[in-house]
Design an enzyme around this catalytic site. Structure first.
Site, PDB file in Angstrom:
ATOM      1  N   ASP A  97      67.636  13.434  17.728  1.00 15.62           N
ATOM      2  CA  ASP A  97      68.294  13.688  16.270  1.00 15.62           C
ATOM      3  C   ASP A  97      69.634  12.616  16.037  1.00 15.62           C
ATOM      4  OD1 ASP A  97      70.142  14.922  18.013  1.00 15.62           O
ATOM      5  OD2 ASP A  97      69.697  17.124  17.132  1.00 15.62           O
ATOM      6  N   ASP A 273      60.065  20.261  14.273  1.00 15.76           N
ATOM      7  CA  ASP A 273      60.761  20.784  15.489  1.00 15.76           C
ATOM      8  C   ASP A 273      61.764  21.718  15.440  1.00 15.76           C
ATOM      9  OD1 ASP A 273      64.171  20.045  15.879  1.00 15.76           O
ATOM     10  OD2 ASP A 273      63.121  19.315  14.411  1.00 15.76           O
ATOM     11  N   CYS A 311      44.854  34.052  22.671  1.00 19.87           N
ATOM     12  CA  CYS A 311      45.620  32.817  23.103  1.00 19.87           C
ATOM     13  C   CYS A 311      44.975  32.423  24.544  1.00 19.87           C
ATOM     14  CB  CYS A 311      47.282  33.070  23.072  1.00 19.87           C
ATOM     15  SG  CYS A 311      48.062  31.871  23.792  1.00 19.87           S
ATOM     16  N   CYS A 313      46.990  30.237  26.506  1.00 17.41           N
ATOM     17  CA  CYS A 313      48.188  29.669  27.269  1.00 17.41           C
ATOM     18  C   CYS A 313      48.178  30.237  28.645  1.00 17.41           C
ATOM     19  CB  CYS A 313      49.373  29.957  26.561  1.00 17.41           C
ATOM     20  SG  CYS A 313      50.261  31.524  26.936  1.00 17.41           S
ATOM     21  N   CYS A 316      49.039  34.090  28.839  1.00 15.74           N
ATOM     22  CA  CYS A 316      48.052  34.971  28.185  1.00 15.74           C
ATOM     23  C   CYS A 316      46.608  35.171  29.080  1.00 15.74           C
ATOM     24  CB  CYS A 316      47.593  34.560  26.883  1.00 15.74           C
ATOM     25  SG  CYS A 316      49.072  35.029  25.651  1.00 15.74           S
ATOM     26  N   HIS A 343      54.276  30.520  26.471  1.00 14.49           N
ATOM     27  CA  HIS A 343      53.335  31.178  25.404  1.00 14.49           C
ATOM     28  C   HIS A 343      53.836  30.411  24.034  1.00 14.49           C
ATOM     29  CE1 HIS A 343      51.118  33.691  22.948  1.00 14.49           C
ATOM     30  NE2 HIS A 343      52.416  34.158  22.175  1.00 14.49           N
TER      31      HIS A 343
END
Length: 380
Positions: A97, A273, A311, A313, A316, A343
């Protein structure tokens, strides 16, 4: 500066019922499929996660912050050490940025002029620093990200219209100077549309950016600075869907709760973002298909189910129960923040992957309606 051979943006599908589109942004460090969520590594690291873990979670691009990296270890040091890609050991696209938001978050410790901004870095020993657009571009080029942002002024909400108008004026002047000072052909410089909650000022900002230079993409700044989401969409939706250039990527800066991403994609936003996934994780909360979950809450003390059954991930699917996550959060164990960060980052990265698939299939309108009617939409 000729970025044409390095950066192109191909739109591969447009949804018939919304303004959503799927695309591919080509960069020197790899292609980015949009819409995309970009995890934020403020000081050169996404808090709690290794680069290899980010890869496994599906992250395509990460952010670093110009202000913080220029203060410690410094742009010269990063350049000597091979630039951010080598320094961070992340060999995929990086976006930095402008650092302007951090500077203008210093309260009374900054002073604006046509030439730039002078500020006191109160979080780094109180050093007095001056950033001109030229100096900002020098720092950005030394850090070496694939995509960099112009120096801009980001007014908070609410602000008097006169203050927002002055921010547009300064940001527009600085955009021209940033474009003139930026010389790295392997780095894309994005302009930033400012204007607060005033659509006419947003359009004035955009018109100036389009007329003064051929930016390969546009950031949309000055949102999520104190206003509620409905107020944001009053100007964001028409700005993006009706006025922004069709063939260039559109990046909504600093916005990262799931429902806002889903709604933003419907408006035509390509890139997002936010620090929210890892910040929320450190506070003990997680996104889920049931809505936002607060693992400090005693209701999880005997819950032997996974964080989110829908989920996939590592948190999970790895056997970690809600009861265990509750225990880690209550005991302030570091691994609790890591598991929740994994997660939360995956949840947003995967949400954008699912959104892309719906756009390609021509069913994003149904995807949006289904999300808004689900418990997942309650994510605050």
């Amino acid at each position: 500066m000729n970025e044409g051979r390095w950066f192109t943006y191909d739109i591969v599908a447009e949804d018939p019922a919304t303004h959503a589109r799927a695309g591919v942004l080509h960069t020197p460090h790899g292609d980015i499929e949009t819409p995309v969520f970009m995890p934020v590594g403020t000081k050169g690291t996404v808090k709690g996660l290794l680069p290899s873990q980010l890869e496994d979670l599906g992250a395509q691009i990460v952010l670093a912050n110009t202000y913080h990296c220029s203060m410690r270890p410094g742009a010269d040091a990063v350049e000597r050490l091979g630039g951010l890609h080598e320094f961070m050991q992340w060999h995929h696209p990086i976006l930095t940025d402008s650092g302007g938001f951090q500077v203008f978050s210093l309260g009374e410790h900054f002073k604006l002029s046509d030439d730039g901004v002078r500020f006191r870095a109160v979080d780094y020993g109180g050093e007095n620093i001056t950033w001109t657009p030229e100096r900002n571009m020098e720092i950005a080029q030394k850090l070496g990200a694939d995509i960099v942002m112009q120096l801009d002024q980001c007014p908070g909400y609410p602000s008097p219209r006169e203050y927002v108008e002055r921010a547009v004026e300064l940001s527009s002047m600085w955009a021209e100077r940033c474009f003139a000072a930026h010389t790295r052909p392997d780095q894309a410089l994005f302009g930033i549309v400012q204007g607060g909650m005033h659509l006419d000022l947003r359009l004035r900002s955009l018109e100036h950016l389009e007329s003064c230079a051929d930016f390969p993409g546009y950031g949309i700044g000055g949102y999520s600075v104190g206003e509620d989401h409905e107020t944001m969409f009053e100007t964001l939706a028409p700005l993006v869907s009706e006025h922004m250039p069709k063939g260039k990527p559109r990046y909504l800066m600093g916005v990262g709760n799931p429902t806002t991403l889903v709604r933003g994609v419907a408006c035509g936003i390509d890139m997002f973002d936010c620090v929210l996934p890892t910040r929320a994780a450190r506070m003990g909360s997680a996104f889920s298909h049931e809505g936002r979950l607060n693992f400090r809450h005693a209701r999880f003390i005997d819950d032997d189910g996974p964080l989110d059954p829908l989920c996939t991930c590592p948190t999970c699917t790895g056997g970690f129960t809600r009861a265990y996550l509750h225990h880690l959060v209550r005991q302030k164990e570091m691994v609790g923040s890591v598991l929740l960060s994994m997660h939360n980052v995956f949840f947003l990265v995967n949400l954008m992957r699912e959104a892309r698939a719906a756009i390609v299939a021509g069913t994003y309108g149904d995807f949006l309606a289904g999300w808004m009617d689900s418990p997942a939409a309650v994510d605050w």
